[in-house]
Each structure stands twice: as structure tokens, then as C-alpha cells.
Design an enzyme around this catalytic site. Structure first.
Site, PDB file in Angstrom:
ATOM      1  N   GLY C  49     -41.164 -40.289  10.203  1.00 40.47           N
ATOM      2  CA  GLY C  49     -40.470 -39.018  10.343  1.00 40.47           C
ATOM      3  C   GLY C  49     -41.447 -37.850  10.375  1.00 40.47           C
ATOM      4  O   GLY C  49     -42.317 -37.742   9.520  1.00 40.47           O
ATOM      5  N   ILE C  74     -40.706 -42.161  -0.421  1.00 35.26           N
ATOM      6  CA  ILE C  74     -41.943 -41.631   0.131  1.00 35.26           C
ATOM      7  C   ILE C  74     -41.862 -40.105   0.191  1.00 35.26           C
ATOM      8  O   ILE C  74     -42.846 -39.418  -0.053  1.00 35.26           O
ATOM      9  CB  ILE C  74     -42.188 -42.190   1.563  1.00 35.26           C
ATOM     10  CG1 ILE C  74     -42.124 -43.722   1.582  1.00 35.26           C
ATOM     11  CG2 ILE C  74     -43.522 -41.689   2.116  1.00 35.26           C
ATOM     12  CD1 ILE C  74     -43.087 -44.442   0.693  1.00 35.26           C
ATOM     13  N   CYS C 133     -32.316 -37.196   5.762  1.00 42.07           N
ATOM     14  CA  CYS C 133     -33.458 -36.948   4.892  1.00 42.07           C
ATOM     15  C   CYS C 133     -33.108 -35.915   3.833  1.00 42.07           C
ATOM     16  O   CYS C 133     -32.218 -35.090   4.012  1.00 42.07           O
ATOM     17  CB  CYS C 133     -34.683 -36.525   5.700  1.00 42.07           C
ATOM     18  SG  CYS C 133     -34.440 -35.060   6.680  1.00 42.07           S
ATOM     19  N   LYS C 168     -29.818 -40.813  13.884  1.00 38.17           N
ATOM     20  CA  LYS C 168     -29.924 -41.860  12.866  1.00 38.17           C
ATOM     21  C   LYS C 168     -29.017 -41.541  11.693  1.00 38.17           C
ATOM     22  O   LYS C 168     -29.179 -40.532  11.007  1.00 38.17           O
ATOM     23  CB  LYS C 168     -31.369 -41.965  12.381  1.00 38.17           C
ATOM     24  CG  LYS C 168     -31.547 -43.022  11.316  1.00 38.17           C
ATOM     25  CD  LYS C 168     -32.805 -43.773  11.511  1.00 38.17           C
ATOM     26  CE  LYS C 168     -33.017 -44.794  10.414  1.00 38.17           C
ATOM     27  NZ  LYS C 168     -34.424 -45.145  10.297  1.00 38.17           N
ATOM     28  N   ILE C 194     -28.632 -48.746  10.012  1.00 39.59           N
ATOM     29  CA  ILE C 194     -28.483 -47.752   8.964  1.00 39.59           C
ATOM     30  C   ILE C 194     -29.848 -47.316   8.438  1.00 39.59           C
ATOM     31  O   ILE C 194     -30.813 -48.075   8.517  1.00 39.59           O
ATOM     32  CB  ILE C 194     -27.645 -48.301   7.780  1.00 39.59           C
ATOM     33  CG1 ILE C 194     -28.278 -49.527   7.133  1.00 39.59           C
ATOM     34  CG2 ILE C 194     -26.246 -48.600   8.216  1.00 39.59           C
ATOM     35  CD1 ILE C 194     -27.576 -50.030   5.881  1.00 39.59           C
ATOM     36  N   ASN C 195     -29.875 -46.086   7.935  1.00 42.62           N
ATOM     37  CA  ASN C 195     -30.985 -45.656   7.123  1.00 42.62           C
ATOM     38  C   ASN C 195     -30.799 -46.327   5.761  1.00 42.62           C
ATOM     39  O   ASN C 195     -29.876 -47.109   5.580  1.00 42.62           O
ATOM     40  CB  ASN C 195     -30.975 -44.127   6.996  1.00 42.62           C
ATOM     41  CG  ASN C 195     -32.391 -43.573   6.817  1.00 42.62           C
ATOM     42  OD1 ASN C 195     -33.177 -44.147   6.065  1.00 42.62           O
ATOM     43  ND2 ASN C 195     -32.697 -42.486   7.477  1.00 42.62           N
ATOM     44  N   GLY C 220     -34.299 -53.698   3.325  1.00 41.58           N
ATOM     45  CA  GLY C 220     -34.562 -55.129   3.183  1.00 41.58           C
ATOM     46  C   GLY C 220     -33.305 -55.992   3.229  1.00 41.58           C
ATOM     47  O   GLY C 220     -32.191 -55.480   3.375  1.00 41.58           O
ATOM     48  N   GLY C 246     -31.372 -52.795   9.328  1.00 35.82           N
ATOM     49  CA  GLY C 246     -31.075 -52.952   7.911  1.00 35.82           C
ATOM     50  C   GLY C 246     -31.244 -54.399   7.517  1.00 35.82           C
ATOM     51  O   GLY C 246     -30.346 -55.210   7.692  1.00 35.82           O
ATOM     52  N   GLY C 247     -32.425 -54.724   7.012  1.00 32.68           N
ATOM     53  CA  GLY C 247     -32.637 -56.077   6.492  1.00 32.68           C
ATOM     54  C   GLY C 247     -32.924 -57.142   7.518  1.00 32.68           C
ATOM     55  O   GLY C 247     -32.848 -58.333   7.213  1.00 32.68           O
TER      56      GLY C 247
END
Ligand SMILES: Cc1cc2nc3c(=O)[nH]c(=O)nc-3n(C[C@H](O)[C@H](O)[C@H](O)COP(=O)(O)OP(=O)(O)OC[C@H]3O[C@@H](n4cnc5c(N)ncnc54)[C@H](O)[C@@H]3O)c2cc1C
Ligand SMILES: Cc1cc2nc3c(=O)[nH]c(=O)nc-3n(C[C@H](O)[C@H](O)[C@H](O)COP(=O)(O)OP(=O)(O)OC[C@H]3O[C@@H](n4cnc5c(N)ncnc54)[C@H](O)[C@@H]3O)c2cc1C
Ligand SMILES: Cc1cc2nc3c(=O)[nH]c(=O)nc-3n(C[C@H](O)[C@H](O)[C@H](O)COP(=O)(O)O)c2cc1C
Ligand SMILES: Cc1cc2nc3c(=O)[nH]c(=O)nc-3n(C[C@H](O)[C@H](O)[C@H](O)COP(=O)(O)O)c2cc1C
Ligand code: FES
Ligand code: FES
Lengths: 311, 309, 311, 309
Positions: C49, C74, C133, C168, C194-195, C220, C246-247
Site C-alpha cells: 500500500g 504493519i 486501512c 479492495k 478480502i482484506n 492465512g 484470503g488464505g
């Protein structure tokens, strides 16, 4: 074990010998697990969700395993209120453990009727109002996912019974604190969270959903971080005691929820893996307290409320 | 044929045996874990607590790994109860399972070493029923479906020894190919009459177990109407096979018990995850059904109560 | 491999040689993974980002492992728009793979400025507008969690650039289809989801949160069932192409998302475990198609849209 | 003392070595996995691709299990590079790690059998720097912190052989108790001078490695100001120990390099999960810092650039 520690907690006026409850729908009507453990040693027992009329439930397959998780779409199969009272409750009543009945309805009126009826039944220590079951008046899931609807329902049930009311929250919402506030405003004595996260699995060989009902509820270790976050968020803002659950498999998991602000915890999916999970978790919490020289389990929830996010 | 048979058919399920026995959970030692056919393993466990209570048709719920991969237990039928000593009072020692590697859980199981411990729950579920007047038991196994049927053969042979008139056990073993025919010797040692069917014709009858059963009905002496009275079919195998057997036995009014599979959660009747559609006894119409639990109300069901989708 | 199958897909007008993209924030600026794989073989690359100004990010610890999952906070550490263009883009530009820039801002105006600036930069194939975010104008997270705000933002960005716009979506919402519709109305060319799910971990020895920032985003295998459900829900109702994520760890996982209705998939956390994950997943999808005699990967998404829930 | 030393201190990090070498991912065979102390294991891997490139201070990122338990890789320092043949052109064969069992991942690692394969990524990160004029290297290890320092001692000894004037390596090994003192022999075999400190005094100096270092500063000939010029401290161990060494070396203007730990995600610099606070070179005030990545910008850092919380 030098230090004698207190494990007993009080949630919504219900006194429990330890903070470990077995979660709705994961311990049947208690009788299924009697061979494996002494039911007197549980903090409390929550029954399978009970509806006014018996329900057949959804077609199979009803469960699928996922990575560190379990998807279920049982569809609230249950014997119905009257059979529950006549045939299931007498067994549960033999134990000293508080019995909390998980109730669900398709309309507000059903919740009210069930609550009125159970108000007369002495064996029942409290009600857990499941506001996240499918097929309810206000367009299915949206029911427990909308603050106004929750407030109205809880206040109606509140008038129908003097029993302690625990409102079980759905995690499938933008802001769970808003729903918790609504339950509080409606007159709840406690909130419990989280119910399952809506999920799905797909069978790539048959190119069909893994569950006959397509989507289902995700439980187990996979959801623990989400559950913990929601418990912390809710416990930080509401006055009510919180029953925390979601992926608790070990004593360490349970301690995390207590530190996050929960007064008690519930063990669900873990019962399937280890029928003695709830007891072993209660024991492990005691050992943790002894080891860390914390005399009372009620001290743990003082930690989480002090944590404040910077941004 | 239909009428007379029905009148004399013994009533099943008058006693629910599993409700009289205790279930047990704990760690047991692995005594044997050997490959007995392509991807098929036999595992023996030192589990006197379970061995002495278990009946054919019941199952063990096995935690194949300590972590969460996989998360849930895996069910395996009681395949053999062994280590019995000739002294009456001594209990049985060992319990065996026979399993096929099909996914993560069974793969992990196959990697276990002798001497390691395994967390098991059992015995769970209802076993097969042996009606009082049983004379001939017809056991039909498809693939790994032989697993519970060997235990059943043992149980029938043992129960027929002392006073009761000797019971006949006819076995049909069906498999894809010769290498996958399991337990033929085991059944023979018990004195059963064994017929083998392979889909590729590499040994025995060329076709499925169901095909062979169908042919047997007319060519062998299964078919004499009066004999049905004291005969019961016991079957375990892929769903499609069980469905066909259910249809055939229903048409001919032969009592049949099937050991069913399905996805289990708890294994003890608590989660309601293992639903199977059954006809309501009182009901008439197609739509009148309810759900039973494979783990607790089964895994053995009467063939004619199951609703097939 | 008898059958020759088509793996190429088109998302928001961007043509990709295969449907496997590397997800924002999990592949750095590309250069970190160059030793391990041929970047030309990726479907597309999404950058970390990018914000208008450089950001330091959050204090450590920034990551914690959970059961089948990873929590991160992060805090959008990045070099800032101009340094990105000058120092990072030239490296990425060397590859034939489409470059999608994940953009984020604290205010609507920032998104607009970034988009206008990138509109002039030839190397950029598209923008992924990250509306989930923290620290954005409308009270942090609530931004990407409220349909009206998403619609307004997207339409402003839409006016600022001719680049393909992928929005997103945050999964931390009651109804993700409403947000997807808002993005569509605002003029998005595609949505990606997904985020991460908001989660938390607690260190019971220190009795403190596992992350310095208390909560973080869960990614994950743990979140796959939730991601799959949301992708299916969104793909069933919007006209836009969907990038599912997503995962995703294996080709089988990716096929699940494609069957659920995604046109392409993105691989995130899996890169950390196996730097070659994206390539191996693309290969595995091809093998699945060959094995099942499906000539075109674009056929897979026809399955999910046909599944209808009964209740 | 302070002034003169500063003027002559060699510049570190003029060449970033890790950027010149290739990283590698793949499966390698386990040659040794033996317990060398309570809960401490030495593992040797047949990995010529990595062994020939790796430098002391770099690490391997190891996938300890094929499934998701644990999900992420685990980092371990290069402990030893072995199997070197005397023929110049032949590459090094094996790489060793030394690890302590502290959780799920290291427990799984300890259960691996010789002959099994392990998926590794490496060599990653920046190694220690050996400044040109280095004469005395003072290696300070706390507990399992010996792991990278043995590789460093090897590297120093090897690099000093041909033309360069022989370098002196002084080693301080600190541990809780005698049984946890690791690698003493290894260092001695390389010709290092080794001092041991145990917290319970069960062997050697009674106290921590830092205490012993402090005493050594004055009583041994570390302390002569002019010698500092060509001396560098290299340390690895618990954070509290590194912090104290950073303070002591800063006060005395001794150059020091620390191998830091932290939670890693990707290990290659992509996720930004392993942030560590460092002083901005240009900056002055306390608040002026930025984040570096342990995995990519480290794990070896100059002691005086780290901001301790
Ligand atoms: C009462 C009972 C007794 C059983 N006895 C035996 C036995 O004696 N020997 C034996 O080999 N097997 C037996 N089974 C089946 C056995 O439990 C499964 O094969 C096993 O659980 C698969 O685990 P896995 O992790 O290896 O496979 P998974 O990775 O869980 O699954 C592999 C594949 O099989 C499918 N699958 C898994 N379990 C089932 C299921 N129960 N029904 C339908 N599809 C499924 C999955 O969807 C997947 O496609 C029995 C099952 C039941 C319910
Ligand atoms: C560059 C680098 C090099 C390393 N070299 C070595 C080595 O040579 N030998 C060795 O034994 N160890 C080394 N470590 C540490 C080693 O990676 C961890 O001990 C290991 O990852 C723990 O994994 P686990 O699954 O056993 O423990 P986990 O179950 O992950 O953790 C056990 C406990 O340790 C804590 N923890 C785990 N990892 C860290 C961490 N990195 N920082 C702080 N707390 C942590 C956890 O919070 C938990 O309390 C190194 C670490 C780094 C970053
Ligand atoms: C099979 C199954 C059935 C459930 N049935 C109910 C129910 O009837 N009522 C209810 O409120 N929650 C029900 N739940 C949700 C659990 O009570 C619990 O909230 C959830 O599983 C999360 O906890 P866990 O991760 O420990 O399982 C059910 C969960 C499972 C797995
Ligand atoms: C360490 C990390 C950093 C991330 N940074 C960003 C980001 O900068 N922008 C963004 O839109 N998503 C970011 N994500 C989310 C991923 O792009 C992805 O949506 C999410 O991780 C789910 O996919 P996965 O389970 O495959 O990782 C980040 C995820 C991780 C794990
Ligand atoms: S598996 Fe839980 S009820 Fe049968
Ligand atoms: S671990 Fe990912 S950047 Fe260091």
C-alpha cells in the site's frame, strides 16, 4: 499447589464454581457427555438452542472441517420447548451445575413465549438469547446484526421473564460494540460472544458447496483472534459481564479471553475433540493463577480494559 | 415370497446394546500398524477398556494428531477384537482397525510408529444386531467396507458355539481389483464361505459385490423363500452399493443391516452434525422423514429405514 | 498434459497470463522475491500500500502467528508515492507482468492526488483502492465499512484517473454485498476481497497484547472459509469481476475461489511460507483444468453463481 | 580514550555482502539432529547450495512442518559450515544450526529424524562485518546466542590464515548453569581464548557474560586504549544482555556488532513485520528514528544504531 485461588465467578447473577461453561450446541443436552466427565464440575451448561416447536434441522452434509476450524449448518435441530422441559431437563437437573437454556425463535413473539414458559421452570438458571440464528422475522441474519432489532427483542424478552438474560452476539457485524450496547439498553444481564463466523467451503471434485445449505458457521481455533478482539472491544465499553468464546481449546486460550475482559468463557468445538476439555481448561486456569500468584480469577479481566489503542 | 417372509422377519433393535456399555477416552499404545494392501493399513491397539466392551458395528473415534491438523477426530469401525485368553474371566486385550488412506487424517495415521500412543474414544455407536433365530448371515463388503464385517463374522461364530445351533456365514467381498481384496483369509479361518468379486475380473467373479449378490440370490440357495426367515444381510461399503442392496433386499423383503458412513463431528450424539434421513415409522408419504444421527443412532441402520437422496 | 487449456483472464481490462496475483503488502515491491521466482510468470503484481507521504509504520511487535493464521499490524509502512515512482517502479517495470498499485490515504483528497499522479505513470496497469486501512478521514476503519463513504470515495478517484480501478473491500462489515454495490455504483472496474479480518492475540506470560498496536489483521488459512463465503456472496450479486483472496495456500484453495465466482485470485500469506507459492498455484490450477477436461479457467466461475440458498 | 578510538574506528558496512549472493529455496537432507545440552540441539543439513554462499551472521528460514502448524517458517543462524574439502575448487557441503526448544516449531524440529527432508530458505540477511584492520574480535554469547558466533570464529580464523596477520579471538560464553554452556570445545579447537560465566557459578566466573565482559575490560588487556582501534565486539544473546553491551561499548567507544532476534514473517524483507527501531543517521533528537528490517537490514546491527525501548 501452595496458593489457594478463587475460581468462582458470578455472571448475570448466576454463581459458577469456575469460569468454564460448555457452549450452546456443542454439548447436546448434557447426557451425551455424561460417561466422560463429572458434569458437576462445569461452571455452567448451556443447552442446544431451543425453539418453540421441534425443528428437523438442515439436510446433510451439515459439517465440514476447515484448516483449524469447523463449519456447521445444523439448522437448529432440536426437540422443541415442551419435549425439552419434559424429557431433557430432568436429566440436567440432577447436577448442581447451573443450566442456561439457549433460546431462539423465528419471530420476536416466539422468544417471548419461550421465555415466559421457562420462567416457571425451576431448574433453569438463566436464558441465553441467541440473536444470531437464521430465519428470524427481520430477514434472517440481519436480525442479530442490527442494533435496533436487538434492543427491541431484548426488552420484550426482559418483560417476559425474571430469569437472568444473557444475549449471545453475532460476530458478523461491522461494529459489535453497537450491538452489545443495544443488548445492554434492552435490559440484558450479560452478553456472550462470539457465535460462529459465516463461512463456506467448496468441494472441488464435485464442484459443489461442502455444506448442503451452502454457507455455515465457522468455529474452532481459526476464529480465536477475531473472537478475542471482539471480546476485548465489548468488555472495554459495556458495563455488563461478558462470556467469551470462540476457538478455546486450551487453558492458555481461556486465560487470553479472561485477560481480554471476559468474566467467564465457553468451550465449544473443543468438546468434540476432547470431551474433557472444559474440565481440563478449568484446571489449567487454576494452575495459571497459582503459578502467577494471582489469588482470584476475577482479577484477570482488569488487564484488558486498561489497554488503549493509539489510532 | 414377500408376504410370508415379512410375517416371520425377526424384530431388530429390541435392545440397544450401546446404551448398556460404558464409553471410554484415553491414550492407548499402538501394537501394529502395517500395510495390508495398497494404501490399506491394519492397526492394532492395546485397549482392554474398549476391547472388552466393543461389539461389531461400533466404532472408535480417533485423534490422529495432537495439534489441530486435522482438528476433528476420525471414526474407524471395530475390525477385530483380539488377544482373548481362554480363561473366561480375563478380558479381551486388543482392538484392531482397518483403514484406507484417503486424506490428511488417514495419512497421518499411517505414519504412526509402533509404540506411539493414540488418543481414542470408544466404543461408540450401535453395533449390528443378531436376531435370535439367525441361521444364515450374508455379509457383503465393498472395498474397505470389510472392516466392520470381520468383527461381525467373529461375533457370529463365537456366539454360535456353545448351545445355539451353528450359524452359517456367507461372505461376499467386492473390490476394484485383486490386490484390494482384503481379509479373505480372515473370513475363511473363521469358517465362513467366501466369494470374491472384482470389478476388473482379476480374481473371482467379474463385477461388483452387488452383481455377485444378485446372481447368488438365484443360483445359490439363498433364494429359497423359507430360508429368508432366519437370514439377514449385513453390508458395508460405498454409498451407491448400500443403496442398491437396500433396494434389492426391500424388494425381496430380506432383512438387511447397513453400516453407514458420513462426516462426524463429536461422534457421541451431541453436535447433530452427522444427520441421515430416515423414514418416520408412523409416516407414509415420501416427504415424511426425520433425521437420525449416524454416530449415536447408527452407524448400523436397517436398510429399509434409510431415505436415499 | 493432453488438453491445452486457457489460463488467461481479464480483470478490469487488465489482461493476465494466469489468474494468480500476488497480494498487496505480502510481496514487498517485488524485488525481495526476485531470487526465488521468475516474476514474468505471475498473473499480476500488487504493490505494498502506497500513501502520499512516506509512513514509518507501527511499533513492533507487528506480527504474531495464530493457529493457521497470521496477525499483522504493519501500519502501512511505505516509501511514499514519489520514492515509489522513482526507486521502486523502475525495477517492477522490467517485467511483462501487469503492475497494480495498492493505494491508501488518510483523506479522500489523498486518494485523489495519488490517483492523478499515477495516471501519468506509464508502467502502472491499474490501481487497487484500499478502503480498509486505518486512519482515514471518516473515523478510521468505519471508512471502508460504510457503503456511502465507499461510493463517494470511489467516484472521486474515478474522476481522477483513467486507470482501471479495483476496490479492495474490508471483511469487517455486516453486509459486504452492500459495500460491493457501493464500489460498483462509484465506478469501480473490479472488486478485490478480502482484506484481513480484525483480530487480536494476547501474551499471557506478560499479560499484554501480542501486537504493540493491540489489534491487527488476520490472514492465512484460518480466514479462508470467511473469504470464500464473501467472494461467493459478492460474485453472486455484482456485475464486476471479483479478485478473491484470503488464505489461499494451494491450487485447491484457489480453485475453490474460482468456483465461488472469482475471476482471479491473490496469494498473500502463502508467499511468506513458500516464495514460489503463486507460481505453483498457477500450475496447479492448470493441472486441475486438464484433469477435469475444462478448457478455460473462465468456466469455473459459472458454478458458484448458480448456487442459491434455500433460507 | 574516547577521542582517539573514535578517530581510528574502522567504517562498518561499506559492502553489503548479502546483496551479492544468491538466495536459495529447496529441500535438504538432515544429516544430524542431536541433543547437545538440555533442550539444545545441533542439526546438520546437506545443503551445498547454501553452505557455499553462507556467511557468519546470516540465517536459514526453516519450514518445520508441511502443514500449517506452525504456519510460518522459523529462523536459525548459520552455526557452522562444514564438510569443506581441501581442494580449493570444491564447495562446502553442509550447514549446521544450533537451536533451543522453546515452542511448537522448535519442538517439531527436535522430533525430526536423520534422513528426513527439510524445506529451507537461505542464506538470508546480512552477516557480521570483519573490518580490514581487525586484530582482536571479542565474541560474547549468552545462552543459545553462541549459535552464530561459532560460525564467526571459524570465519575469522579462516580469513586470517594466508597473508593477513593472525587475528585474536576472545570468547565469553555466558549461561545459566554448567550444563547449558555450549560450544566451549568448538571455540577452543579453533584456537580462541575462551572464558565461561555461569549465573549459578557452577563453572567458571560466577555471573553473567556481561559481568564477566565488564571485569575483563579492566583486568585483562582488552583495556589498553590503543588496542581498541582494531578490536570489535560481536555479541548474540537475550535482548537485555545486548542492550547492556550496547551501552557499555557506546560509553567506551568500542565498535560492536549485535545479532538481533525478533519475530519474522517472510524473512526476505517483504512483509515489514520484523521492524526494529534505529537512530536516523541524520537525526539528532531522541524521537528521530526509523524502522529497519531485522531479516534484511540485519540480523546483524551496529550496537550504536539500535534504539532500545
Ligand atoms: C462410523 C464410521 C466408521 C468408519 N469406519 C472406517 C473404517 O473402518 N475404515 C476406514 O478406512 N474408514 C472408515 N470410515 C471412514 C473414515 O472415517 C474416513 O475415511 C476418514 O475419516 C477420512 O479421514 P481423512 O482425514 O483421511 O480424509 P479427509 O481429508 O477428511 O477426507 C478425504 C476425502 O474424503 C471425504 N470424506 C472424508 N470423510 C468422509 C466421510 N465420512 N464421508 C464422506 N466423505 C468423506 C472428504 O470430503 C474428502 O474428499 C468410517 C466412517 C464412519 C462414519
Ligand atoms: C535472525 C534470527 C536468528 C535466530 N537464530 C537462532 C538460533 O540460531 N538458534 C535458536 O535456538 N534460535 C534462534 N532464533 C530464535 C528462533 O527463531 C525462535 O526461538 C524460534 O523461532 C521459536 O519457534 P517456536 O515455534 O519453537 O516457538 P514459538 O512457539 O513461536 O514461541 C515460543 C515463545 O517464544 C516467543 N518467541 C518466539 N519467537 C520469538 C522471537 N523471534 N522473538 C521473541 N520472542 C519469540 C513466543 O512469543 C513464545 O513466547 C533466531 C531468531 C532470529 C530472528
Ligand atoms: C455444531 C455446533 C452447533 C452450535 N449450535 C449453537 C446453538 O444452537 N446456539 C448457539 O447460540 N450457538 C451454537 N453454536 C455456537 C457455539 O455455541 C459457539 O458460539 C461457537 O461454536 C464458537 O465457539 P467454539 O469455537 O469454541 O466452538 C454451535 C456451534 C457448533 C460448532
Ligand atoms: C503483512 C501483511 C501486509 C499487508 N499489507 C497490505 C496492504 O498494504 N494493502 C492491502 O490492501 N492489503 C494488505 N494486506 C492484506 C493482503 O493483501 C490480503 O488481503 C490478506 O492478507 C488476505 O490474504 P492471505 O490470507 O492470502 O494473506 C497485508 C497482509 C499482510 C499479511
Ligand atoms: S457426530 Fe456429533 S452427533 Fe453425530
Ligand atoms: S520478516 Fe518480513 S520483512 Fe523481515
Amino acid at each position: 499447589m501452595g496458593l489457594k485461588v478463587n475460581l468462582s465467578v458470578k455472571v448475570a447473577g448466576i454463581v459458577m464454581r469456575n469460569p468454564v461453561i460448555v457452549a450452546a450446541g456443542t454439548f447436546g443436552y448434557g447426557e451425551e457427555y455424561e460417561s466422560f466427565l463429572n458434569l458437576n464440575q462445569l461452571g455452567a451448561m448451556v443447552t442446544k438452542g431451543i425453539t418453540l416447536q421441534p425443528r428437523k434441522g438442515n439436510p446433510p452434509p451439515r459439517i465440514v472441517e476447515t484448516d483449524c476450524g469447523l463449519l456447521n449448518s445444523i439448522g437448529l435441530e432440536n426437540v422443541g420447548l415442551e419435549v425439552f422441559i419434559k424429557e431433557k431437563l430432568p436429566f440436567l437437573q440432577r447436577f448442581a451445575t447451573p443450566i442456561i437454556v439457549n433460546i431462539c425463535g423465528e419471530k420476536e413473539e416466539e422468544y417471548v413465549q419461550i421465555s415466559e414458559r421457562l420462567d416457571e421452570v425451576e431448574a433453569v438458571s438463566g436464558l441465553e438469547v441467541n440473536v444470531s440464528c437464521p430465519n428470524v422475522e427481520k430477514g434472517g441474519m440481519a436480525f442479530g446484526r442490527e442494533a435496533g432489532a436487538v434492543r427491541r427483542l431484548v426488552s420484550k424478552v426482559r418483560k417476559a421473564t425474571k430469569l437472568p438474560l444473557i444475549v449471545k452476539l453475532s460476530p458478523n457485524v461491522t461494529d459489535i460494540t453497537a450491538i452489545a450496547h443495544a443488548a445492554e439498553d434492552g435490559g440484558a444481564d450479560a452478553v456472550s460472544l462470539i457465535n460462529t463466523l459465516l463461512g463456506m467451503a467448496i468441494d472441488i471434485e464435485r464442484r459443489k458447496p461442502g455444506l448442503a445449505n451452502i454457507t455455515g458457521g465457522l468455529s474452532g481455533p481459526a476464529i480465536k483472534p477475531v473472537a478475542l478482539r471482539m471480546v476485548w472491544e465489548v468488555a472495554s465499553v459495556v458495563e455488563l459481564p461478558v462470556i467469551g468464546m470462540g476457538g478455546i481449546m486450551t487453558p492458555e486460550d481461556a486465560v487470553q479471553f479472561l485477560l481480554a475482559g471476559a468474566t467467564a468463557v465457553a468451550v465449544g468445538t473443543a468438546n468434540f475433540v476432547n470431551p474433557r476439555a472444559a474440565l481440563e481448561i478449568a484446571q489449567g486456569i487454576e494452575e495459571y493463577l497459582v503459578k502467577n500468584k494471582i489469588p482470584d480469577v476475577n482479577r484477570l479481566r482488569e488487564y484488558g480494559v486498561k489497554w488503549k489503542k493509539q489510532n | 415370497m414377500k408376504k410370508s417372509a415379512k410375517a416371520l422377519k425377526p424384530k431388530l433393535r429390541t435392545v440397544k446394546l450401546s446404551e448398556l456399555v460404558l464409553m471410554w477416552q484415553g491414550k492407548v499404545r499402538i501394537l501394529v500398524n502395517e500395510e495390508v494392501g495398497p494404501s490399506c493399513f491394519r492397526m492394532a491397539l492395546e485397549a482392554p477398556q474398549v476391547a472388552s466392551e466393543a461389539r461389531a458395528g461400533q466404532f472408535l473415534h480417533v485423534r490422529v494428531a495432537a495439534g489441530y491438523s486435522p482438528l476433528l477426530r476420525r471414526p474407524f469401525s471395530v475390525h477385530r477384537i483380539s488377544g482373548k485368553l481362554k480363561v473366561e474371566s480375563l478380558k479381551l486385550q486388543n482392538i484392531e482397525i482397518l483403514y484406507e488412506v484417503v486424506g490428511k487424517g488417514t495419512k497421518t495415521l499411517a505414519e504412526k510408529q509402533v509404540g506411539e500412543e493414540l488418543d481414542i474414544l470408544g466404543p461408540l455407536g450401535n453395533g449390528f444386531n443378531l436376531p435370535g433365530g439367525l441361521e444364515t448371515a450374508i455379509l457383503i463388503a465393498g472395498g474397505i467396507g470389510v472392516a466392520p464385517l470381520l468383527a461381525l463374522a467373529e461375533e457370529i461364530v463365537q456366539s454360535s458355539k456353545p448351545k445355539v445351533q451353528s450359524r452359517k456365514v456367507d461372505v461376499i467381498i467386492g473390490a476394484k481389483t485383486k490386490k484390494l481384496v482384503l481379509c479373505e483369509e480372515g473370513f475363511k479361518e473363521l469358517g465362513c464361505q467366501v466369494r470374491v468379486a472384482t470389478e476388473d475380473g482379476s480374481v473371482g467373479y467379474s463385477g461388483t459385490a452387488v452383481d455377485l449378490f444378485k446372481e447368488s440370490l438365484s443360483t445359490f440357495n439363498f433364494g429359497v423363500p423359507t430360508e429368508w426367515v432366519a437370514s439377514t444381510v449385513y453390508a458395508c461399503g460405498p454409498e451407491i452399493m448400500l443403496k442398491k442392496i437396500a433396494e434389492m433386499t426391500y424388494e425381496r423383503d430380506i432383512p438387511a443391516q447397513l453400516s453407514l458412513e458420513g462426516r462426524l463431528g463429536c461422534g457421541v450424539g451431541a453436535c447433530l452434525g452427522c444427520a441421515i434421513k430416515v423414514k418416520n415409522s408412523k409416516g407414509k408419504g415420501e416427504g415424511d422423514f426425520s433425521y437420525k444421527r449416524i454416530c449415536k443412532d447408527g452407524p448400523v441402520f436397517e436398510a429399509n429405514e434409510v431415505v436415499w437422496d
